[in-house]
Motif scaffolding. Structure first.
Motif: not given
Length: 176
Positions: A140-167
């Motif tokens: 992947l190009d640099f942007e694709g690599q960072i996009s993958v890594l951010r997505a992976i990193a962001g799916e890990m860990g624990y949080s009980d904060v809920k996303p705000i519901e959409t309209q």
């Protein structure tokens, strides 16, 4: 049922990057940890400038300070808990971070492996799926690599904060 920081909308925008994130999610826990190590070992020079310069290490003292004082077994268990989104003190600390700071944590741990962070077992053999994913991300190009890594990193860990519901979910328009 416990909440986690798993996101329903991936930051990986292209089909290629979304496939890479899905391939990562299909790996078992230890294969995920090994893959992260190999990513930083093979691609560290190209991906590391993005995370540390856009992150603030002072936001993660538990993960970048206290963690380094723990035994190898404790460190490995914490990494596994973060990957598996378990509700633990360290997983919550990780889940409270933004993706750039989460990437900084993995980067710092990869740099310190074998020194102040538990090292990769010398007899570890990576799987075909892990090797294929590594090659896929390297392509992947640099942007694709960072996009993958951010997505992976962001799916890990624990949080009980809920996303705000959409309209669309609530049927109500936001008001000020």
């Amino acid at each position: 049922m416990t909440a986690s920081s798993k996101k329903t909308v991936s930051q990986a925008q292209s089909n290629e990057t979304q496939k890479a994130v899905q391939a990562f999610n299909a790996l078992d826990t230890d294969a995920k940890l090994a893959w992260l190590y190999f990513v930083y070992e093979k691609m560290g020079d190209s991906i590391t400038p993005a995370a540390p310069t856009a992150a603030d290490p002072e936001l993660a003292p538990l993960l970048l300070g206290d963690y380094l004082q723990l035994s190898d077994d404790q460190q490995l268990e914490i990494m596994r808990d973060i990957v598996n989104c378990k509700d633990t003190e360290y997983s919550r600390a990780y889940g409270a971070l933004k993706e750039n700071n989460q990437l900084l944590v993995w980067y710092a741990w990869a740099v310190a492996m074998g020194d102040t962070v538990v090292d990769m077992p010398s007899n570890y053999n990576s799987t075909g799926a892990s090797n294929e994913l590594l090659s896929q991300v390297e392509g992947l190009d640099f942007e694709g690599q960072i996009s993958v890594l951010r997505a992976i990193a962001g799916e890990m860990g624990y949080s009980d904060v809920k996303p705000i519901e959409t309209q669309a979910q609530t049927g109500k328009t936001p008001s000020l």
